[in-house]
Design a protein around this motif. Structure first.
Motif, PDB file in Angstrom:
ATOM      1  N   PRO A   1     -10.745 -13.854  81.109  1.00 45.76           N
ATOM      2  CA  PRO A   1     -11.570 -14.421  80.033  1.00 45.76           C
ATOM      3  C   PRO A   1     -12.589 -15.448  80.519  1.00 45.76           C
ATOM      4  N   TYR A   2     -13.139 -15.273  81.708  1.00 43.27           N
ATOM      5  CA  TYR A   2     -14.081 -16.271  82.238  1.00 43.27           C
ATOM      6  C   TYR A   2     -15.331 -16.399  81.355  1.00 43.27           C
ATOM      7  N   PHE A   3     -15.601 -15.364  80.547  1.00 40.05           N
ATOM      8  CA  PHE A   3     -16.814 -15.376  79.713  1.00 40.05           C
ATOM      9  C   PHE A   3     -16.602 -16.148  78.404  1.00 40.05           C
TER      10      PHE A   3
ATOM     11  N   LEU B   1     -17.207 -19.175  77.372  1.00 37.01           N
ATOM     12  CA  LEU B   1     -18.073 -20.134  78.053  1.00 37.01           C
ATOM     13  C   LEU B   1     -17.912 -21.566  77.598  1.00 37.01           C
ATOM     14  N   ALA B   2     -17.461 -21.713  76.375  1.00 26.65           N
ATOM     15  CA  ALA B   2     -17.370 -23.038  75.782  1.00 26.65           C
ATOM     16  C   ALA B   2     -16.298 -22.955  74.708  1.00 26.65           C
ATOM     17  N   PRO B   3     -15.817 -24.101  74.219  1.00 27.92           N
ATOM     18  CA  PRO B   3     -14.788 -24.032  73.180  1.00 27.92           C
ATOM     19  C   PRO B   3     -15.212 -23.127  72.026  1.00 27.92           C
TER      20      PRO B   3
ATOM     21  N   LEU C   1     -18.675 -14.726  75.312  1.00 26.68           N
ATOM     22  CA  LEU C   1     -19.893 -13.946  75.528  1.00 26.68           C
ATOM     23  C   LEU C   1     -19.570 -12.703  76.364  1.00 26.68           C
TER      24      LEU C   1
ATOM     25  N   GLY D   1      -6.961 -16.149  76.261  1.00 28.44           N
ATOM     26  CA  GLY D   1      -6.240 -16.516  77.475  1.00 28.44           C
ATOM     27  C   GLY D   1      -7.004 -17.496  78.351  1.00 28.44           C
ATOM     28  N   HIS D   2      -8.014 -18.163  77.791  1.00 28.08           N
ATOM     29  CA  HIS D   2      -8.775 -19.145  78.557  1.00 28.08           C
ATOM     30  C   HIS D   2      -8.069 -20.496  78.506  1.00 28.08           C
ATOM     31  N   ALA D   3      -7.979 -21.148  79.657  1.00 26.33           N
ATOM     32  CA  ALA D   3      -7.169 -22.364  79.750  1.00 26.33           C
ATOM     33  C   ALA D   3      -7.699 -23.499  78.873  1.00 26.33           C
ATOM     34  N   SER D   4      -9.003 -23.641  78.749  1.00 28.47           N
ATOM     35  CA  SER D   4      -9.496 -24.816  78.019  1.00 28.47           C
ATOM     36  C   SER D   4     -10.336 -24.480  76.788  1.00 28.47           C
ATOM     37  N   ASN D   5     -10.850 -23.262  76.674  1.00 31.62           N
ATOM     38  CA  ASN D   5     -11.781 -22.975  75.571  1.00 31.62           C
ATOM     39  C   ASN D   5     -11.189 -22.125  74.445  1.00 31.62           C
TER      40      ASN D   5
ATOM     41  N   MET E   1     -28.920 -20.106  74.965  1.00 27.58           N
ATOM     42  CA  MET E   1     -28.609 -21.441  75.482  1.00 27.58           C
ATOM     43  C   MET E   1     -29.191 -22.517  74.577  1.00 27.58           C
TER      44      MET E   1
ATOM     45  N   LEU F   1     -26.790 -22.567  71.536  1.00 25.96           N
ATOM     46  CA  LEU F   1     -25.419 -23.033  71.750  1.00 25.96           C
ATOM     47  C   LEU F   1     -25.344 -24.331  72.540  1.00 25.96           C
TER      48      LEU F   1
ATOM     49  N   SER G   1     -15.950 -20.755  86.796  1.00 26.02           N
ATOM     50  CA  SER G   1     -14.949 -21.168  85.809  1.00 26.02           C
ATOM     51  C   SER G   1     -13.591 -21.260  86.488  1.00 26.02           C
TER      52      SER G   1
ATOM     53  N   GLU H   1     -11.055 -19.798  85.595  1.00 26.76           N
ATOM     54  CA  GLU H   1     -10.473 -18.458  85.602  1.00 26.76           C
ATOM     55  C   GLU H   1     -10.773 -17.700  86.900  1.00 26.76           C
TER      56      GLU H   1
ATOM     57  N   ASN I   1     -16.929 -25.887  80.258  1.00 32.59           N
ATOM     58  CA  ASN I   1     -17.873 -25.646  79.158  1.00 32.59           C
ATOM     59  C   ASN I   1     -19.282 -25.488  79.733  1.00 32.59           C
TER      60      ASN I   1
ATOM     61  N   PHE J   1     -22.025 -24.944  78.401  1.00 35.51           N
ATOM     62  CA  PHE J   1     -23.149 -25.481  77.630  1.00 35.51           C
ATOM     63  C   PHE J   1     -23.129 -27.003  77.588  1.00 35.51           C
TER      64      PHE J   1
END
Lengths: 146, 89
Positions: free
Chosen positions: A52-54, A56-58, A62, A88-92, A117, A120, B53, B55, B72, B74
């Motif tokens: 889930p690296y994509f 990108l933010a909380p 994408l 499955g993203h650790a922080s977002n 960009m 967002l 990231s 990940e 993040n 952004f």
């Protein structure tokens, strides 16, 4: 280039799995023939392979694949999930806004990313996207060119 | 100095990161050559820093470049802090 036009935005979609969310967002691109069916499968395959690296933010994912996976035109669609889904993203995690990116190899690809960009990069816009009651409210955020 | 922004495919995510990293570097007045690529091509590149990231960082842990993690993409402040923290040490 097609950027979050009305037919590329769907609000309050019910899904329970990340793969399902990617497919739903991809379907909006497919409906307008901006991508081929195989591009959707390539997005799902990329998630399964690279994780889930994509995200990108909380709250924001994408998903995308490569231009050679079947892209007709640079574009972005959006589905907003009724219930947030864990990718499955650790922080977002969990994700509520899924932007499917039709990645083209043209100059328009950069323009699409820059517009995204701009949208967002401002947290106020993100909360407005999360709370918008209609497409019109989202259209205002993107400058009314949808 | 060479910086490589890495994502799974080298198409969208790493390009967004590259554009934001370039903006931050400008603000910090740091000159660097920033490129983006996918995670499998990254192993044959030889940058000073890799930005990616959490990940994908695991699959790059044997890379000789210093790996900088951004959560993040952004959040310009997070990117700025991550760069400052890792480049000074």
């Amino acid at each position: 280039m097609k950027f979050l036009e009305e037919s590329l935005v769907a609000l309050d979609i019910e899904v329970s799995q990340p793969e399902e969310a990617i497919r739903e967002a991809g379907k909006l691109l497919l409906n307008l023939e901006l991508i081929e069916q195989q591009y959707i499968e390539a997005m799902v395959a990329s998630f399964q392979k690279n994780g889930p690296y994509f995200v990108l933010a909380p709250k924001i994912a994408l998903p995308h694949a490569r231009p050679e996976d079947g892209v007709a035109e640079a574009a972005v669609s959006l589905i907003r999930l009724n219930e947030p889904v864990r990718f499955g993203h650790a922080s977002n995690d969990p994700v509520q806004l899924v932007f499917a990116l039709a990645a083209s190899s043209s100059e328009e690809h950069l323009q699409v990313l820059q517009k995204l960009m701009q949208l967002l990069g401002d947290e106020n816009n993100v909360s407005k996207l999360l709370s918008a009651k209609s497409y019109q409210e989202i259209n205002q955020l993107i400058g009314g060119n949808g | 100095m060479k910086i490589l922004c890495v994502c799974g495919l080298g198409q969208g995510t790493s390009l967004i990161l590259k554009m934001n990293v370039e903006t931050v570097l400008n603000q910090l007045d740091i000159e660097a050559d920033v490129e983006n690529t996918d995670v499998s091509s990254a192993s044959s590149e030889n940058p000073d820093y890799i930005i990616t990231s959490n990940e994908l960082a695991q699959s790059l842990e044997n890379h000789p470049a210093k790996v900088i993690i951004v959560n993040n993409y952004f959040d310009m402040n997070e990117i700025k802090e991550a760069l400052q923290e890792n480049m000074n040490s």
